[in-house]
Design a protein around this motif. Structure first.
Motif, PDB file in Angstrom:
ATOM      1  N   ASP A  51       7.740   5.947   9.007  1.00  0.00           N
ATOM      2  CA  ASP A  51       6.590   6.714   8.751  1.00  0.00           C
ATOM      3  C   ASP A  51       5.565   5.798   9.580  1.00  0.00           C
ATOM      4  O   ASP A  51       5.350   4.554   9.560  1.00  0.00           O
ATOM      5  CB  ASP A  51       6.077   6.741   7.356  1.00  0.00           C
ATOM      6  N   THR A  52       4.735   6.361  10.718  1.00  0.00           N
ATOM      7  CA  THR A  52       3.869   5.839  11.459  1.00  0.00           C
ATOM      8  C   THR A  52       2.534   5.970  11.018  1.00  0.00           C
ATOM      9  O   THR A  52       1.439   5.124  11.531  1.00  0.00           O
ATOM     10  CB  THR A  52       4.062   6.160  12.818  1.00  0.00           C
ATOM     11  N   ASP A  53       2.145   6.650   9.919  1.00  0.00           N
ATOM     12  CA  ASP A  53       0.772   6.740   9.619  1.00  0.00           C
ATOM     13  C   ASP A  53       0.578   5.895   8.304  1.00  0.00           C
ATOM     14  O   ASP A  53       1.071   6.397   7.349  1.00  0.00           O
ATOM     15  CB  ASP A  53       0.704   8.395   9.132  1.00  0.00           C
ATOM     16  N   PRO A  54      -0.160   4.737   8.756  1.00  0.00           N
ATOM     17  CA  PRO A  54      -0.220   3.741   7.181  1.00  0.00           C
ATOM     18  C   PRO A  54      -1.198   4.468   6.197  1.00  0.00           C
ATOM     19  O   PRO A  54      -2.158   5.123   6.606  1.00  0.00           O
ATOM     20  CB  PRO A  54      -0.880   2.702   7.890  1.00  0.00           C
ATOM     21  N   PRO A  55      -0.886   4.261   4.974  1.00  0.00           N
ATOM     22  CA  PRO A  55      -1.560   4.879   3.766  1.00  0.00           C
ATOM     23  C   PRO A  55      -2.932   4.099   3.722  1.00  0.00           C
ATOM     24  O   PRO A  55      -2.987   2.825   3.999  1.00  0.00           O
ATOM     25  CB  PRO A  55      -0.841   4.635   2.689  1.00  0.00           C
ATOM     26  N   PRO A  56      -3.805   4.321   3.131  1.00  0.00           N
ATOM     27  CA  PRO A  56      -5.080   3.842   2.471  1.00  0.00           C
ATOM     28  C   PRO A  56      -4.693   2.479   1.867  1.00  0.00           C
ATOM     29  O   PRO A  56      -3.563   2.346   1.118  1.00  0.00           O
ATOM     30  CB  PRO A  56      -5.932   4.527   1.589  1.00  0.00           C
ATOM     31  N   ILE A  57      -5.582   1.351   1.560  1.00  0.00           N
ATOM     32  CA  ILE A  57      -5.216   0.315   0.892  1.00  0.00           C
ATOM     33  C   ILE A  57      -4.876   0.701  -0.776  1.00  0.00           C
ATOM     34  O   ILE A  57      -5.681   1.555  -1.126  1.00  0.00           O
ATOM     35  CB  ILE A  57      -6.578  -0.622   0.978  1.00  0.00           C
ATOM     36  N   GLY A  58      -4.196  -0.071  -1.161  1.00  0.00           N
ATOM     37  CA  GLY A  58      -3.714   0.072  -2.669  1.00  0.00           C
ATOM     38  C   GLY A  58      -2.546   1.068  -2.743  1.00  0.00           C
ATOM     39  O   GLY A  58      -1.985   1.655  -1.912  1.00  0.00           O
ATOM     40  N   PHE A  59      -2.302   1.029  -3.891  1.00  0.00           N
ATOM     41  CA  PHE A  59      -0.776   1.812  -4.386  1.00  0.00           C
ATOM     42  C   PHE A  59      -1.399   3.090  -5.597  1.00  0.00           C
ATOM     43  O   PHE A  59      -1.647   2.390  -6.407  1.00  0.00           O
ATOM     44  CB  PHE A  59       0.232   1.060  -4.625  1.00  0.00           C
ATOM     45  N   ARG A  60      -1.074   3.976  -5.141  1.00  0.00           N
ATOM     46  CA  ARG A  60      -1.398   5.068  -6.426  1.00  0.00           C
ATOM     47  C   ARG A  60      -0.216   6.051  -6.512  1.00  0.00           C
ATOM     48  O   ARG A  60       0.535   6.443  -5.705  1.00  0.00           O
ATOM     49  CB  ARG A  60      -2.998   5.542  -6.028  1.00  0.00           C
ATOM     50  N   GLN A  61      -0.428   6.934  -7.715  1.00  0.00           N
ATOM     51  CA  GLN A  61       0.100   8.051  -7.873  1.00  0.00           C
ATOM     52  C   GLN A  61      -0.388   9.325  -7.493  1.00  0.00           C
ATOM     53  O   GLN A  61      -1.555   9.473  -7.713  1.00  0.00           O
ATOM     54  CB  GLN A  61       0.517   8.110  -9.608  1.00  0.00           C
ATOM     55  N   ARG A  62       0.261  10.009  -6.906  1.00  0.00           N
ATOM     56  CA  ARG A  62      -0.407  11.382  -6.192  1.00  0.00           C
ATOM     57  C   ARG A  62       0.315  12.642  -7.243  1.00  0.00           C
ATOM     58  O   ARG A  62       1.406  12.406  -7.950  1.00  0.00           O
ATOM     59  CB  ARG A  62       0.168  11.609  -4.820  1.00  0.00           C
ATOM     60  N   PRO A  63      -0.523  13.864  -7.354  1.00  0.00           N
ATOM     61  CA  PRO A  63       0.121  14.946  -8.033  1.00  0.00           C
ATOM     62  C   PRO A  63       1.435  15.368  -7.407  1.00  0.00           C
ATOM     63  O   PRO A  63       1.696  15.146  -6.059  1.00  0.00           O
ATOM     64  CB  PRO A  63      -1.083  16.049  -7.610  1.00  0.00           C
ATOM     65  N   THR A  64       2.192  16.099  -8.158  1.00  0.00           N
ATOM     66  CA  THR A  64       3.618  16.498  -7.802  1.00  0.00           C
ATOM     67  C   THR A  64       3.144  17.619  -6.655  1.00  0.00           C
ATOM     68  O   THR A  64       2.086  18.359  -6.658  1.00  0.00           O
ATOM     69  CB  THR A  64       3.928  17.357  -8.946  1.00  0.00           C
TER      70      THR A  64
ATOM     71  N   ASP B 296       0.998  -1.229   0.184  1.00  0.00           N
ATOM     72  CA  ASP B 296      -0.052  -0.067  -0.149  1.00  0.00           C
ATOM     73  C   ASP B 296       0.809   1.156  -0.005  1.00  0.00           C
ATOM     74  O   ASP B 296       2.105   1.140   0.451  1.00  0.00           O
ATOM     75  CB  ASP B 296      -0.735  -0.073   1.176  1.00  0.00           C
ATOM     76  N   GLY B 297       0.214   2.183  -0.503  1.00  0.00           N
ATOM     77  CA  GLY B 297       1.164   3.635  -0.268  1.00  0.00           C
ATOM     78  C   GLY B 297       0.745   4.443  -1.601  1.00  0.00           C
ATOM     79  O   GLY B 297      -0.082   4.271  -2.287  1.00  0.00           O
ATOM     80  N   TRP B 298       1.902   5.165  -1.880  1.00  0.00           N
ATOM     81  CA  TRP B 298       1.728   6.277  -2.828  1.00  0.00           C
ATOM     82  C   TRP B 298       3.164   6.941  -3.396  1.00  0.00           C
ATOM     83  O   TRP B 298       4.075   6.554  -2.775  1.00  0.00           O
ATOM     84  CB  TRP B 298       0.713   7.622  -2.499  1.00  0.00           C
ATOM     85  N   VAL B 299       3.200   7.496  -4.548  1.00  0.00           N
ATOM     86  CA  VAL B 299       4.390   7.739  -5.231  1.00  0.00           C
ATOM     87  C   VAL B 299       4.198   9.290  -5.817  1.00  0.00           C
ATOM     88  O   VAL B 299       2.971   9.216  -6.451  1.00  0.00           O
ATOM     89  CB  VAL B 299       5.099   6.914  -6.069  1.00  0.00           C
ATOM     90  N   ARG B 300       4.926  10.364  -5.874  1.00  0.00           N
ATOM     91  CA  ARG B 300       4.718  11.537  -6.485  1.00  0.00           C
ATOM     92  C   ARG B 300       6.086  12.225  -6.600  1.00  0.00           C
ATOM     93  O   ARG B 300       7.022  11.947  -6.124  1.00  0.00           O
ATOM     94  CB  ARG B 300       3.927  12.404  -5.665  1.00  0.00           C
TER      95      ARG B 300
END
Length: 97
Positions: free
Chosen positions: A83-96, A37-41
């Motif tokens: 990082d102690t704040d787990p992201p929502p389920i799934g992995f996605r791209q976030r805006p710059t 799970d997480g994100w990238v930007r």
């Protein structure tokens, strides 16, 4: 034991030639395949930031894969932060940012 695997959440900032080389798309594909799970930007300073959350082995393997990235990338450094704040389920791209 209930079979629950402890989750690790790590934020990374990746430096080098990591924008304009399909780094974010690659990260979404790799992290999703690993069940993370997480994100990238992209960041306005030319780095890429990501949060990976999952089993510690899977998170470590993804961070190791980020050292190479997609074929056109040239990674020069990876800064790693707990990082102690787990992201929502799934992995996605976030805006710059």
């Amino acid at each position: 034991m209930n079979g629950h695997v402890p989750r690790t959440t790590i934020r990374v900032v990746i430096s080098g030639r990591v924008q304009g080389v399909w780094y974010r798309g690659w990260a979404v594909s790799e992290a999703s395949a690993a069940g993370l799970d997480g994100w990238v930007r992209n960041r306005s300073d030319g780095t890429v930031e990501a949060v990976f959350s999952g089993s510690s082995d899977s998170v470590d393997a993804m961070i190791e894969a980020c050292r190479a990235g997609p074929p056109a990338a040239r990674v020069t450094a990876i800064e790693r932060f707990d990082d102690t704040d787990p992201p929502p389920i799934g992995f996605r791209q976030r805006p710059t940012v």
